[in-house]
Design an enzyme around this catalytic site. Structure first.
Site, PDB file in Angstrom:
ATOM      1  N   ASN A 115       0.831  -1.213   0.000  1.00  0.00           N
ATOM      2  CA  ASN A 115       0.000   0.000   0.000  1.00  0.00           C
ATOM      3  C   ASN A 115       0.866   1.264   0.000  1.00  0.00           C
ATOM      4  OD1 ASN A 115      -2.524   1.457   0.283  1.00  0.00           O
ATOM      5  ND2 ASN A 115      -2.017   1.768   2.433  1.00  0.00           N
ATOM      6  N   GLY A 116       1.973   1.214  -0.735  1.00  0.00           N
ATOM      7  CA  GLY A 116       2.903   2.348  -0.692  1.00  0.00           C
ATOM      8  C   GLY A 116       2.685   3.381  -1.767  1.00  0.00           C
ATOM      9  N   GLY A 117       1.766   3.105  -2.739  1.00  0.00           N
ATOM     10  CA  GLY A 117       1.642   3.968  -3.918  1.00  0.00           C
ATOM     11  C   GLY A 117       0.636   5.088  -3.756  1.00  0.00           C
ATOM     12  N   LYS A 128      -3.262   5.660  -3.232  1.00  0.00           N
ATOM     13  CA  LYS A 128      -4.090   5.122  -4.310  1.00  0.00           C
ATOM     14  C   LYS A 128      -5.232   4.272  -3.743  1.00  0.00           C
ATOM     15  CE  LYS A 128      -3.775   2.639  -8.684  1.00  0.00           C
ATOM     16  NZ  LYS A 128      -2.916   1.896  -9.597  1.00  0.00           N
ATOM     17  N   GLY A 222      10.826   0.365  -3.461  1.00  0.00           N
ATOM     18  CA  GLY A 222      10.207  -0.783  -4.125  1.00  0.00           C
ATOM     19  C   GLY A 222       9.689  -1.792  -3.122  1.00  0.00           C
ATOM     20  N   HIS A 223       8.816  -2.706  -3.582  1.00  0.00           N
ATOM     21  CA  HIS A 223       8.188  -3.638  -2.627  1.00  0.00           C
ATOM     22  C   HIS A 223       9.105  -4.782  -2.206  1.00  0.00           C
ATOM     23  CE1 HIS A 223       7.385  -5.412  -6.506  1.00  0.00           C
ATOM     24  NE2 HIS A 223       6.362  -4.629  -6.765  1.00  0.00           N
ATOM     25  N   LYS A 395      -4.719   0.326 -12.963  1.00  0.00           N
ATOM     26  CA  LYS A 395      -3.596   1.244 -13.122  1.00  0.00           C
ATOM     27  C   LYS A 395      -4.022   2.544 -13.797  1.00  0.00           C
ATOM     28  CE  LYS A 395      -0.601  -1.840 -11.630  1.00  0.00           C
ATOM     29  NZ  LYS A 395      -0.074  -1.709 -10.260  1.00  0.00           N
TER      30      LYS A 395
END
Length: 508
Positions: A115-117, A128, A222-223, A395
């Site tokens: 849930n970092g975006g 997001k 990054g994940h 997206k």
């Protein structure tokens, strides 16, 4: 710095050994200088945060050191082996668990959402995951509904874990409060915050640790950072102590990534050898040729991303015949195995070098890793070829159009393809960036979402609006020329039609 060094070497026609020594010296200097700069940054942090920051910077230093040392592609193309017959299982061959063991299985599971975006690519501010996608529900609402439904149906306690970034953490923590009366235990942790480095000097561009007031100097790496950050948060050891065995990891914007009992059964009740890592893959289509794929390399199954492919082999990589699967980023990983891999310092993820130009004009480098790249570090890793329905990422607004339409129904937070749809695949939708790329503008162009049940392909370009109750079938192409506008009237049925030019229906 290194590029300059390489030019100097070339310009002075040094001998091979001189060149090597020179490059080694510049690398050593770069690492020492970086460690010094990071030390200065740590000193600017409030004392209570310094230990956490040091841990994160240790991870960054390891990445930076490998970035300096590892030159050339991470994969020798000629050494890629054919996938063994049992490397990828067919989903349809998996056994469905009997009702008596589902309760026991689910109580050993943790669900993790990446849930970092931010929603900036779709014109939204904040995480997001708080964009509304269906029936006034957000990505996060649907995720929580799914877990709530699972927990109530099977009388279990599957916890939901959100990996946030410094970009999404504060907003997410506020939103999560509204779920406190539901049957879902929600945990949040932050992935690392790493400094962007100048492309020229290879030094951090940040002068202090006031991240909120200098956001463009920092980035979430990054994940692939999941494993270290999950461990550092204390949640990994907490769940292992509770007797939980596996985590299911997926992107929060993949609405097809729900808990699957058949895959869980394969992991927990199979008579075959233990699988510490399972990657869900699905068949490539033309839309997926750039997606990561599975390869056998040095007798191990691993993820190959397009960024790792030598330039001369990029077209080979895109071949659907040679590489028929792509990674959905739905992963199942054994929790005690994560602990072991970290303790043995055996987590070796390929570095993705992501170059960016900031608004200030400074060119920077971000060193990132991918969560699926850890596959090669675990025992008994396999892929499972899942139906396309498990890969439903949102997206762009073209994806949003599909998930908001009558192609899907909603039950227990999960989207299901309508049985009235004749084809198992979703329509191909292309909406023009200038008029449809931002969510707010996209929504204003539809009085309500058209009937898409019989749609194969939709292309919309230019200033186009849709009335209520529109039905789109077959292949529909609508192109408004520059300066023109097309209003599709309410109740219109467009089947295998091309609409172009100028069409306006005005009130009088």
């Amino acid at each position: 710095m290194l590029e300059i060094g390489a030019d100097v070497v070339k310009g002075h026609a040094r001998s091979g050994s001189d060149s090597k020594a020179f490059i080694e010296a510049t690398k050593r200097d770069a690492l020492l200088l970086l460690e010094s700069e990071l030390g200065k940054l740590v000193d600017t942090a409030p004392p209570v945060q310094r230990e956490r920051v040091r841990k994160e910077f240790d991870g960054f230093t390891d990445l930076f050191k490998r970035f300096l040392e590892e030159t050339g592609p991470s994969v020798n193309w000629d050494k890629i082996e054919k996938l063994p017959p049992d490397a990828v299982r067919e989903y349809n061959d998996l056994e469905t668990p009997t009702a008596d063991i589902i309760h026991q299985m689910l109580n050993k599971l943790v669900v993790v959402k990446l849930n970092g975006g931010l929603g900036t690519s779709m014109g939204c501010y904040g995480p997001k995951s708080v964009i509304t996608v269906r029936n006034d529900l957000t990505f996060l609402d649907l995720t929580v509904q799914q877990i709530d439904y699972l927990n109530k149906t099977y009388k279990v306690n599957v916890p939901l874990v959100l990996m946030n970034s410094f970009n999404t953490n504060a907003d997410t923590e506020q939103v999560v409060r509204k779920y406190k009366n539901l049957n879902v235990e929600v945990h949040c942790f932050n992935q690392s915050c790493h400094p962007r480095i100048s492309k020229d000097s290879l030094m951090p561009i940040a002068k202090n640790l006031d991240v909120d007031h200098n956001l463009e100097s920092w980035y979430p790496p990054g994940h692939g950072d999941f494993y270290e950050s999950f461990n550092n948060s204390g949640l990994l050891s907490k769940f292992v102590k509770e007797g939980r065995d596996y985590c299911f990891i997926s992107n929060i914007d993949n609405l097809g990534a729900t808990v699957d009992l058949n895959i869980l059964n394969l992991l927990m009740n199979s008579s075959e050898k233990e699988h510490e890592f399972v990657m869900e893959v699905t068949d490539k289509t033309r839309a997926d040729v750039k997606g990561g794929t599975l390869i056998q390399y040095h007798n191990r199954l691993r993820l190959l991303e397009i960024a790792q492919v030598p330039k001369e082999h990029v077209e080979d990589f895109k071949s659907v015949k040679a590489f028929k699967f792509f990674n959905t980023n739905n992963l199942w990983v054994k929790l005690p195995a994560i602990q072991r891999v970290l303790e043995q310092n055996a987590l070796h993820l390929e570095i993705i070098v992501n170059g960016k130009s900031l608004e200030s004009g400074v060119n920077v480098i971000q060193l990132e890793t991918a969560v699926g790249a850890a596959m090669k570090c675990f025992k008994g890793a396999i892929g499972v070829n899942v139906p396309r329905s498990r890969f439903l990422p949102v997206k762009k607004t073209s994806d949003l159009l599909l998930v908001m339409s009558n192609l899907y129904s909603l039950k227990g937070g999960s989207l299901r393809m309508s049985p009235q749809r004749m084809f198992p695949t979703t329509p191909l939708v292309k909406l023009g960036d200038n008029h449809f790329s931002k969510v707010r503008e996209f929504l204003q162009r539809f009085s309500n979402i058209p009937d898409l049940l019989d749609l194969d392909h939709l292309t919309v370009s230019g200033d186009v609006t849709f009335g209520r109750g529109v039905s789109l079938k077959g292949t529909v192409i609508i192109i408004a020329n520059h300066g023109d506008r097309i209003d599709i009237p309410s109740g219109a049925i467009l089947e295998n039609k091309i609409v172009s030019g100028n069409m306006r229906i005005l009130d009088h």
